[in-house]
Design a protein around this motif. Structure first.
Motif, PDB file in Angstrom:
ATOM      1  N   ALA A   1      68.681   7.599 -12.346  1.00  0.00           N
ATOM      2  CA  ALA A   1      69.597   7.141 -12.899  1.00  0.00           C
ATOM      3  C   ALA A   1      69.909   7.651 -14.371  1.00  0.00           C
ATOM      4  N   ILE A   2      71.616   7.529 -14.871  1.00  0.00           N
ATOM      5  CA  ILE A   2      72.107   8.157 -15.176  1.00  0.00           C
ATOM      6  C   ILE A   2      73.033   7.449 -16.350  1.00  0.00           C
ATOM      7  N   TYR A   3      71.983   7.643 -17.833  1.00  0.00           N
ATOM      8  CA  TYR A   3      72.657   6.980 -19.425  1.00  0.00           C
ATOM      9  C   TYR A   3      74.415   7.083 -19.789  1.00  0.00           C
ATOM     10  N   LEU A   4      74.863   6.414 -19.529  1.00  0.00           N
ATOM     11  CA  LEU A   4      76.361   6.989 -20.056  1.00  0.00           C
ATOM     12  C   LEU A   4      76.399   6.717 -21.524  1.00  0.00           C
ATOM     13  N   TYR A   5      76.664   7.308 -22.489  1.00  0.00           N
ATOM     14  CA  TYR A   5      77.059   7.038 -24.068  1.00  0.00           C
ATOM     15  C   TYR A   5      77.985   7.846 -25.108  1.00  0.00           C
ATOM     16  N   THR A   6      78.107   7.433 -25.686  1.00  0.00           N
ATOM     17  CA  THR A   6      79.187   8.643 -26.795  1.00  0.00           C
ATOM     18  C   THR A   6      77.959   8.026 -28.244  1.00  0.00           C
ATOM     19  N   PRO A   7      78.376   8.863 -28.141  1.00  0.00           N
ATOM     20  CA  PRO A   7      77.138   9.436 -29.638  1.00  0.00           C
ATOM     21  C   PRO A   7      76.949   8.450 -30.597  1.00  0.00           C
ATOM     22  N   LEU A   8      79.044   7.508 -31.420  1.00  0.00           N
ATOM     23  CA  LEU A   8      78.978   7.242 -32.398  1.00  0.00           C
ATOM     24  C   LEU A   8      79.006   5.315 -31.880  1.00  0.00           C
ATOM     25  N   CYS A   9      77.864   5.706 -31.094  1.00  0.00           N
ATOM     26  CA  CYS A   9      78.592   4.430 -30.275  1.00  0.00           C
ATOM     27  C   CYS A   9      76.861   3.293 -31.226  1.00  0.00           C
TER      28      CYS A   9
ATOM     29  N   ASN B   1      73.216   3.571 -29.101  1.00  0.00           N
ATOM     30  CA  ASN B   1      71.978   3.614 -30.066  1.00  0.00           C
ATOM     31  C   ASN B   1      70.654   2.657 -29.449  1.00  0.00           C
ATOM     32  N   ALA B   2      70.877   1.597 -29.139  1.00  0.00           N
ATOM     33  CA  ALA B   2      70.405   0.165 -29.350  1.00  0.00           C
ATOM     34  C   ALA B   2      70.158   0.052 -27.567  1.00  0.00           C
ATOM     35  N   ALA B   3      71.351   0.509 -26.741  1.00  0.00           N
ATOM     36  CA  ALA B   3      70.387   1.019 -24.879  1.00  0.00           C
ATOM     37  C   ALA B   3      69.240   2.101 -24.939  1.00  0.00           C
ATOM     38  N   ARG B   4      69.967   3.147 -25.252  1.00  0.00           N
ATOM     39  CA  ARG B   4      68.783   4.360 -25.658  1.00  0.00           C
ATOM     40  C   ARG B   4      67.365   4.307 -25.891  1.00  0.00           C
TER      41      ARG B   4
ATOM     42  N   ALA C   1      73.484  11.556 -20.556  1.00  0.00           N
ATOM     43  CA  ALA C   1      75.144  11.826 -20.446  1.00  0.00           C
ATOM     44  C   ALA C   1      76.385  11.492 -21.494  1.00  0.00           C
ATOM     45  N   ASN C   2      75.794  12.555 -22.161  1.00  0.00           N
ATOM     46  CA  ASN C   2      78.119  12.562 -22.996  1.00  0.00           C
ATOM     47  C   ASN C   2      79.006  12.062 -22.468  1.00  0.00           C
ATOM     48  N   VAL C   3      79.718  10.615 -22.270  1.00  0.00           N
ATOM     49  CA  VAL C   3      81.483  10.687 -21.602  1.00  0.00           C
ATOM     50  C   VAL C   3      82.530  11.679 -21.967  1.00  0.00           C
ATOM     51  N   ASN C   4      81.856  11.627 -23.641  1.00  0.00           N
ATOM     52  CA  ASN C   4      83.103  12.475 -24.541  1.00  0.00           C
ATOM     53  C   ASN C   4      83.526  13.563 -23.743  1.00  0.00           C
ATOM     54  N   ILE C   5      82.497  14.580 -23.518  1.00  0.00           N
ATOM     55  CA  ILE C   5      82.250  15.510 -22.868  1.00  0.00           C
ATOM     56  C   ILE C   5      82.607  15.914 -21.852  1.00  0.00           C
ATOM     57  N   MET C   6      82.431  14.998 -20.733  1.00  0.00           N
ATOM     58  CA  MET C   6      82.813  14.616 -19.832  1.00  0.00           C
ATOM     59  C   MET C   6      83.827  13.526 -19.280  1.00  0.00           C
ATOM     60  N   PRO C   7      85.308  13.800 -19.855  1.00  0.00           N
ATOM     61  CA  PRO C   7      85.433  12.989 -19.079  1.00  0.00           C
ATOM     62  C   PRO C   7      86.232  12.628 -17.195  1.00  0.00           C
ATOM     63  N   GLN C   8      86.307  13.663 -17.003  1.00  0.00           N
ATOM     64  CA  GLN C   8      86.402  13.772 -15.749  1.00  0.00           C
ATOM     65  C   GLN C   8      85.572  12.927 -14.714  1.00  0.00           C
ATOM     66  N   ILE C   9      83.934  12.743 -15.154  1.00  0.00           N
ATOM     67  CA  ILE C   9      82.733  11.957 -14.921  1.00  0.00           C
ATOM     68  C   ILE C   9      83.482  10.753 -14.971  1.00  0.00           C
ATOM     69  N   ALA C  10      84.035  10.363 -16.204  1.00  0.00           N
ATOM     70  CA  ALA C  10      83.750   8.498 -16.064  1.00  0.00           C
ATOM     71  C   ALA C  10      85.646   8.762 -16.027  1.00  0.00           C
ATOM     72  N   GLN C  11      86.011   9.340 -15.487  1.00  0.00           N
ATOM     73  CA  GLN C  11      87.430   8.578 -14.641  1.00  0.00           C
ATOM     74  C   GLN C  11      86.834   8.601 -13.201  1.00  0.00           C
ATOM     75  N   ASP C  12      86.108   9.606 -12.459  1.00  0.00           N
ATOM     76  CA  ASP C  12      85.819   9.344 -11.395  1.00  0.00           C
ATOM     77  C   ASP C  12      84.795   8.139 -10.698  1.00  0.00           C
TER      78      ASP C  12
ATOM     79  N   ILE D   1      84.411   4.810 -15.449  1.00  0.00           N
ATOM     80  CA  ILE D   1      83.429   4.148 -16.505  1.00  0.00           C
ATOM     81  C   ILE D   1      84.223   2.912 -17.174  1.00  0.00           C
ATOM     82  N   ARG D   2      84.653   1.602 -17.611  1.00  0.00           N
ATOM     83  CA  ARG D   2      85.053   1.135 -18.115  1.00  0.00           C
ATOM     84  C   ARG D   2      84.495   0.987 -19.426  1.00  0.00           C
ATOM     85  N   SER D   3      83.326   1.242 -19.606  1.00  0.00           N
ATOM     86  CA  SER D   3      82.876   1.194 -21.302  1.00  0.00           C
ATOM     87  C   SER D   3      81.174   1.536 -20.910  1.00  0.00           C
ATOM     88  N   VAL D   4      81.197   2.096 -22.557  1.00  0.00           N
ATOM     89  CA  VAL D   4      79.805   2.835 -22.644  1.00  0.00           C
ATOM     90  C   VAL D   4      79.231   1.666 -23.583  1.00  0.00           C
TER      91      VAL D   4
END
Length: 106
Positions: free
Chosen positions: A21-29, A33-36, A54-65, A68-71
């Motif tokens: 499993a890969i947990y996709l997040y953004t740092p300011l969300c 943080n609660a999910a982590r 993995a921080n999806v802010n720095i990997m937009p291609q993964i989010a697009q592939d 990913i609708r939300s974090v």
């Protein structure tokens, strides 16, 4: 929880990695943080390195592939490398997360 960069995520997705499993997040969300915290509790009941992050802010291609609708989101990787990874958005409880992750481990 091991932090992945985009290259590491691609390795995991190719089936050569060790995470289930890969947990996709953004740092300011705040919800992320609660999910982590829930995933950190779940980690104690799972095999080592079953979950990566993995921080999806720095990997937009993964989010697009993976559309990913939300974090937060949990990208579940089946042990069958030909299976398409699924995305789990609901982070209701530790038990729910354990069930979702265990469904791809076994």
């Amino acid at each position: 929880m091991r932090e992945l960069n985009e290259q590491d995520v691609r390795i995991e997705l190719d089936g050569r990695g060790i995470s289930n499993a890969i947990y996709l997040y953004t740092p300011l969300c705040g919800t992320c943080n609660a999910a982590r915290r829930m995933l950190e509790v779940a980690e104690y009941l799972l095999p080592e390195d079953a979950i990566s992050a993995a921080n999806v802010n720095i990997m937009p291609q993964i989010a697009q592939d993976f559309q990913i609708r939300s974090v937060p989101a949990l990208l579940l990787l089946s042990s069958d490398s030909k299976a398409t990874p699924s995305v789990h958005y609901r982070m209701g409880s530790v038990e729910e997360l354990l069930s979702a992750i265990r469904s791809v481990i076994e």
